[in-house]
Motif scaffolding. Structure first.
Motif, mmCIF file in Angstrom:
data_model
loop_
_atom_site.group_PDB
_atom_site.id
_atom_site.type_symbol
_atom_site.label_atom_id
_atom_site.label_comp_id
_atom_site.label_asym_id
_atom_site.label_seq_id
_atom_site.Cartn_x
_atom_site.Cartn_y
_atom_site.Cartn_z
ATOM 1 N N PRO A 28 0.821 -1.210 0.000
ATOM 2 C CA PRO A 28 0.000 0.000 0.000
ATOM 3 C C PRO A 28 0.856 1.262 0.000
ATOM 4 O O PRO A 28 1.921 1.296 0.628
ATOM 5 C CB PRO A 28 -0.820 -0.107 1.293
ATOM 6 C CG PRO A 28 -0.105 -1.081 2.143
ATOM 7 C CD PRO A 28 0.721 -1.966 1.264
ATOM 8 N N MET A 42 -4.979 6.626 -1.033
ATOM 9 C CA MET A 42 -4.177 5.437 -0.797
ATOM 10 C C MET A 42 -4.431 4.485 -1.958
ATOM 11 O O MET A 42 -5.570 4.299 -2.372
ATOM 12 C CB MET A 42 -4.552 4.778 0.532
ATOM 13 C CG MET A 42 -3.481 3.858 1.102
ATOM 14 S SD MET A 42 -3.393 2.238 0.331
ATOM 15 C CE MET A 42 -4.633 1.339 1.257
ATOM 16 N N THR A 93 4.546 -0.555 4.113
ATOM 17 C CA THR A 93 3.705 0.555 3.661
ATOM 18 C C THR A 93 4.603 1.695 3.176
ATOM 19 O O THR A 93 5.631 1.988 3.790
ATOM 20 C CB THR A 93 2.789 1.079 4.783
ATOM 21 O OG1 THR A 93 2.064 -0.012 5.368
ATOM 22 C CG2 THR A 93 1.784 2.085 4.248
ATOM 23 N N PRO B 28 -7.577 -1.015 5.648
ATOM 24 C CA PRO B 28 -6.402 -0.263 6.098
ATOM 25 C C PRO B 28 -6.801 1.087 6.693
ATOM 26 O O PRO B 28 -7.738 1.736 6.208
ATOM 27 C CB PRO B 28 -5.566 -0.078 4.827
ATOM 28 C CG PRO B 28 -6.495 -0.311 3.690
ATOM 29 C CD PRO B 28 -7.631 -1.152 4.186
ATOM 30 N N TRP B 44 -4.318 -1.906 10.375
ATOM 31 C CA TRP B 44 -5.568 -2.464 9.866
ATOM 32 C C TRP B 44 -6.648 -2.417 10.931
ATOM 33 O O TRP B 44 -6.363 -2.489 12.118
ATOM 34 C CB TRP B 44 -5.340 -3.906 9.393
ATOM 35 C CG TRP B 44 -4.381 -3.951 8.246
ATOM 36 C CD1 TRP B 44 -3.018 -3.887 8.329
ATOM 37 C CD2 TRP B 44 -4.700 -4.015 6.851
ATOM 38 N NE1 TRP B 44 -2.477 -3.915 7.050
ATOM 39 C CE2 TRP B 44 -3.484 -3.997 6.134
ATOM 40 C CE3 TRP B 44 -5.890 -4.094 6.129
ATOM 41 C CZ2 TRP B 44 -3.425 -4.045 4.742
ATOM 42 C CZ3 TRP B 44 -5.837 -4.151 4.746
ATOM 43 C CH2 TRP B 44 -4.617 -4.129 4.069
ATOM 44 N N ASP B 92 -12.790 1.884 0.962
ATOM 45 C CA ASP B 92 -11.889 0.790 1.327
ATOM 46 C C ASP B 92 -10.623 1.236 2.053
ATOM 47 O O ASP B 92 -9.709 0.421 2.227
ATOM 48 C CB ASP B 92 -11.557 -0.070 0.106
ATOM 49 C CG ASP B 92 -10.746 0.680 -0.944
ATOM 50 O OD1 ASP B 92 -10.433 1.857 -0.723
ATOM 51 O OD2 ASP B 92 -10.431 0.075 -1.981
ATOM 52 N N THR B 93 -10.562 2.486 2.486
ATOM 53 C CA THR B 93 -9.447 2.958 3.307
ATOM 54 C C THR B 93 -9.952 4.009 4.281
ATOM 55 O O THR B 93 -10.775 4.854 3.917
ATOM 56 C CB THR B 93 -8.323 3.574 2.441
ATOM 57 O OG1 THR B 93 -7.959 2.661 1.398
ATOM 58 C CG2 THR B 93 -7.088 3.876 3.262
#
Lengths: 140, 140
Positions: A28, A42, A93, B28, B44, B92-93
């Motif tokens: 990520p 992200m 990351t 995340p 996470w 999704d983040t």
């Protein structure tokens, strides 16, 4: 801002050797506007995406949906010029300090992180600065 | 800073309904210091971790290695007070705006993102502010 100076290939290899990729070969990557500190988005990178990002000075992700390199801004013009690529303590990351041209988000907003609870309801905190239709005409 | 006001349970449910978890039930979460803009870490969260974070006002992750909730700072004292929890455009983040007590990184550095290429070599850009042994005595 000073012009970006690409590292030599052996330096890129040294950087890549420090990255802990997932089993799928991904890592990520957070993009942050280098001067304002705004977190823009992200997305994911592969080994190839990192190498291209460092070599070109333009941020390149890996699109999991399209299964290919995603040269940010290639279709929209909203490119991210790389200022510095940072790696976290356990190597899994990335943080890309960038100079974002225009907007980072496909909705036409500067940042993708615009939703939060307000009065108990998930609410968009910012409005689009650009009509997404003019950015992509449908794609990303 | 104003005291954190926890949303009611139905608001937390509404927020959770917007989150696109992975097949493993994870999402995340980036932690950013709310005033300085410094990106501190990425970890996470699960549904349960998000709910606890919103309800308690203290950031709670999910530790994939320990397979359980990771109440940040529980052992080290380096807690993250929640200021705002943001969700990105495709859900999704997460971006947690926090007030970090002490240091975020288990190495004793303020931020986990301290490694970058300098003169062609991956280099630590900051030094630990705290001896990690005093933080954890070995664990995290």
């Amino acid at each position: 801002m000073n012009a970006y100076l690409p590292p030599p290939p052996e330096a890129i290899e040294r950087f890549l050797a420090e990255v802990a990729f997932t089993g799928d070969g991904l890592v990520p990557a957070i993009a942050q506007q280098h001067d304002s500190g705004e977190v823009l988005m992200m997305a994911w990178m592969t080994r190839e995406a990192i190498a291209e990002t460092l070599a070109s000075g333009r941020v390149c992700y890996y699109s999991r949906s399209r299964r290919g390199l995603w040269r940010k801004g290639e279709s929209s013009g909203q490119v991210q010029h790389l200022v510095d690529l940072r790696l976290d303590c356990d190597g899994d990351t990335l943080l890309a300090l960038v100079d974002q041209v225009g907007v980072a988000c496909h909705t036409g907003r500067r940042s993708c992180f615009y939703t939060a609870l307000r009065d108990g309801v998930p609410t968009a905190l910012t409005e689009p600065e650009v009509d997404p239709e003019t950015l992509y005409g449908g794609g990303r």
